[in-house]
Write an enzyme that holds these catalytic residues in place. Structure first.
Site, PDB file in Angstrom:
ATOM      1  N   ASP A 158     -21.895  -3.358 -75.496  1.00  0.00           N
ATOM      2  CA  ASP A 158     -20.621  -3.118 -76.313  1.00  0.00           C
ATOM      3  C   ASP A 158     -19.351  -4.126 -75.512  1.00  0.00           C
ATOM      4  O   ASP A 158     -19.488  -3.862 -74.368  1.00  0.00           O
ATOM      5  CB  ASP A 158     -20.213  -1.781 -76.260  1.00  0.00           C
ATOM      6  CG  ASP A 158     -18.937  -1.406 -76.896  1.00  0.00           C
ATOM      7  OD1 ASP A 158     -18.793  -1.265 -78.266  1.00  0.00           O
ATOM      8  OD2 ASP A 158     -18.114  -1.116 -76.223  1.00  0.00           O
ATOM      9  N   GLU A 163     -22.647  -7.755 -78.152  1.00  0.00           N
ATOM     10  CA  GLU A 163     -21.368  -7.490 -79.106  1.00  0.00           C
ATOM     11  C   GLU A 163     -19.978  -8.119 -78.789  1.00  0.00           C
ATOM     12  O   GLU A 163     -19.330  -7.718 -77.966  1.00  0.00           O
ATOM     13  CB  GLU A 163     -21.182  -6.170 -79.437  1.00  0.00           C
ATOM     14  CG  GLU A 163     -20.276  -5.499 -80.368  1.00  0.00           C
ATOM     15  CD  GLU A 163     -18.745  -5.080 -80.155  1.00  0.00           C
ATOM     16  OE1 GLU A 163     -17.940  -5.075 -81.255  1.00  0.00           O
ATOM     17  OE2 GLU A 163     -18.410  -4.927 -78.958  1.00  0.00           O
ATOM     18  N   ARG A 221     -10.646   2.992 -89.161  1.00  0.00           N
ATOM     19  CA  ARG A 221     -11.951   2.655 -89.220  1.00  0.00           C
ATOM     20  C   ARG A 221     -13.080   3.976 -89.551  1.00  0.00           C
ATOM     21  O   ARG A 221     -14.267   3.735 -89.903  1.00  0.00           O
ATOM     22  CB  ARG A 221     -12.694   2.177 -87.706  1.00  0.00           C
ATOM     23  CG  ARG A 221     -11.992   0.815 -87.243  1.00  0.00           C
ATOM     24  CD  ARG A 221     -12.375   0.631 -86.051  1.00  0.00           C
ATOM     25  NE  ARG A 221     -12.013   1.470 -84.950  1.00  0.00           N
ATOM     26  CZ  ARG A 221     -12.447   1.621 -83.584  1.00  0.00           C
ATOM     27  NH1 ARG A 221     -13.379   0.632 -83.249  1.00  0.00           N
ATOM     28  NH2 ARG A 221     -11.953   2.567 -82.793  1.00  0.00           N
TER      29      ARG A 221
END
Ligand code: GLC
Length: 601
Positions: free
Chosen positions: A269, A311, A488
């Site tokens: 991440d 990512e 989101r």
């Protein structure tokens, strides 16, 4: 020098793999940490840790290590298909996810990315991306034993489990942060703290803001430390100090702990942010490449069944560093986010110009590496990553507003963090919302949905679907009605059981979407030409609304991103006859020996 004794104590299998990857491991670690006092002792402890991680690795996983070491391209097959979801949204708990393995298999899934499931911070946690413990599962979702059982059941069903490894930061209630607050000097060194605003202000001059509305600035004053702490994301997500080798070692401990429970893929991440350097945006620094190189070498030594996925939602030109090279590999996988964004832009503009530019600028990959292709995920679409290809920001602003403002557009996207400091506003919403799937008249929307998913399936990579998109699930109405600036949540609703039950019913929107995508998936599985590492070629006739992408010598994909039919001339598509593409159609075709085209899907 490391004491040969540390290496000699390793079992033969591990010693062999150590020798194979030692040059890469030591090269990267020396560049990163050689100058650090106590480097030699630290390195010995790291190698001891590696031996321990291997000793604790269950026999079944070691067997998988051997199989995959012998077949390092295993995940490039056209039979690979990914699915990404939150545990609670998809199955309630980890055991609930287990009950849905049958559904995943029906869809053809062989890789399941469960969004963060480790114990998160108490209270707000950025959807679990503020981790309070790397060794415990979120009690609301289950236990470590549940995780281990789920991983084993998935594996038995031919599905690799992917977990986030949130390694840029930890929650402010993680023991490392608590220890720092309690005055432990070693733990304070895990973070980037500043006594006053002098350095933070100097850094800020070059930094972007990820959440300018919900979390402005990159530093947070923490009274308990009487210091400013580096917090790229939310104020409760404290960035880790990777200049400190103890941080790297601690994160490897977390990785192997999860790998030994059966996690086969790690989504690294926010990997672009790991290394900070004054006077730069503090993303994509060369040291990130070394961190990844060292991580990859350790994984290849201890657990070669494991894949690393970057990512790094960055411009195309930044991505090669995340893969490394044939001699010094880094990640096995990286998100092709510019391809994703360009697919949506092609729909908005009814023109494939940006998409073709992205395809042309897509770098070749080292062997045993693959793109991760996708349509939507749990995050926003950040259009800024397309700036190199688009040339000017106004064009991207027009694309973004096409998806947001509703005027004259079918799209029902939700703007994300619109702020003066951001040249282009990001977009949220499910794939169906962005594609304009309307219950009353879903056909055109479903065609667009199939078009963008078809692109992810045909391009050459590991395609990952985002939960609910296969059923044309709309935005989460409650989240959209709320006042949260973190929009989101629009695409993070619970999987609708009614849509799930309708998946085989051709009269329903969910069923039509599901069957259309299933067809592509089925055809793809049987076509080695669609493997991640098989060649691709963009035909010269790819312009206007038409994309013509060849895979191998016999497979041709023709797509029409406009609302008008297009007539393609035989010569342009290098075939024996012309071809007419209806509006929004994607045709998968096989070239026969006589030059004719047979439709596969
Ligand atoms: C990644 C995640 C995102 C999260 C951020 C901070 O970008 O995908 O959801 O907010 O990292 O952890």
């Amino acid at each position: 020098m490391i004491q040969p004794a540390v290496i000699d104590q390793l079992p033969p299998e591990l010693r062999r793999r150590y020798r194979k990857h030692a040059a890469q491991l030591h090269g990267a670690l020396e560049r990163l940490y050689r100058a650090h006092p106590g480097y030699d002792g630290w390195l010995e402890r790291l190698l001891t840790q590696l031996g321990r991680a291997h000793a604790q690795r269950p026999a079944e996983l070691r067997a998988l290590d051997a199989v995959r070491e012998a077949d390092p391209h295993w995940f490039c097959s056209s039979r690979m298909l990914g699915y990404s979801c939150y545990v609670d949204r998809f199955g309630g708990t980890l055991s609930g996810v287990e009950k849905r393995i049958g559904y995943l298999s029906e869809l053809g899934v062989s890789y399941l990315h469960l969004l963060p499931f480790l114990r998160p911070r108490a209270g707000a946690s950025d959807g679990g991306f503020a981790v309070a413990s790397f060794a415990e599962v979120d009690p609301a979702l289950g236990t470590m034993d549940d995780l281990e059982r789920l991983a084993a059941r998935l594996r038995a069903a031919g599905i690799s489990l992917c977990s986030d490894l949130v390694l840029n930061h930890v929650a402010d209630d993680h023991p490392w942060a608590r220890g720092a607050v309690a005055g432990d000097p070693a733990l304070r060194e895990f973070f980037l703290t500043f006594p006053d605003r002098r350095l933070p202000d100097q850094y800020e001059a070059h930094l972007a803001q990820v959440f300018p509305l919900s979390a402005p600035g990159n530093f947070t004053y923490v009274a308990a430390l009487d210091a400013w702490v580096w917090t790229t994301f939310y104020p409760y997500q404290w960035d880790l100090n990777y200049r400190n080798p103890a941080v790297f070692a601690a994160m490897m401990e977390a990785l192997f702990g999860l790998a030994n429970r059966g996690v086969e893929v790690f989504r690294l991440d926010s990997i672009a942010y790991l290394w900070k350097r004054m006077g730069t945006p503090c993303t994509n620094q060369p040291e990130v490449g070394d961190l990844l190189g060292a991580m990859r070498a350790l994984v290849d030594i201890v657990a070669p069944a494991v894949l690393l996925k970057a990512e790094a939602i960055m411009p195309t030109r930044e991505l090669p560093a995340y893969f490394g090279s044939a001699h010094a590999p880094a990640c096995h996988l990286a998100y092709h986010s510019t391809l994703m964004a360009a697919g949506w832009a092609a729909l908005a503009e009814q023109d494939v110009d940006l998409l073709c530019r992205v395809i042309e600028s897509t770098p070749g990959l080292p062997p045993g590496a693959s793109w991760l292709t996708y349509v939507r995920c749990h995050d926003d679409i950040g259009w800024g990553i397309l700036l190199d290809e688009a040339g000017d920001i106004a064009r991207l602003q027009a694309v973004a507003s096409f998806f947001h403002d509703g005027r004259g557009s079918y799209a029902q996207g939700v703007p994300f963090q619109a702020a003066a400091s951001r040249p282009v506003t990001g977009t949220n919403g499910t794939a169906a919302a962005l594609a304009g799937v309307r219950e009353a008249d879903p056909q055109a929307g479903i065609e667009r949905l199939a078009l963008v998913h078809g692109l992810a399936l045909v391009f050459g990579g590991l395609p990952v679907f985002y939960m609910g998109d296969e059923l044309a699930q709309p935005n989460d109405a409650a989240a959209c009605a709320g006042a949260d600036t973190d929009t989101r949540w629009a695409q993070r609703g619970v999987l609708d059981p009614e849509r799930l039950a309708q998946r085989s019913e051709a009269a329903t929107t969910a069923g039509r979407a599901f069957q259309a995508l299933r067809r592509f998936i089925e055809v793809r599985r049987a076509l080695p030409a669609l493997a991640a590492d098989a060649p691709r070629r963009l035909l010269a006739c790819s312009r206007g609304s038409v994309l013509a992408l060849e895979r191998g010598a016999e497979f041709l994909c023709l797509a029409n991103f406009s609302d008008e039919p297009v007539h393609l001339d035989a010569r342009a598509i290098e075939a024996a006859h012309d071809y007419v593409l209806p509006p929004r159609a994607m045709a998968w075709l096989e070239r026969r020996a006589d030059g004719s085209l047979e439709r596969l899907a």
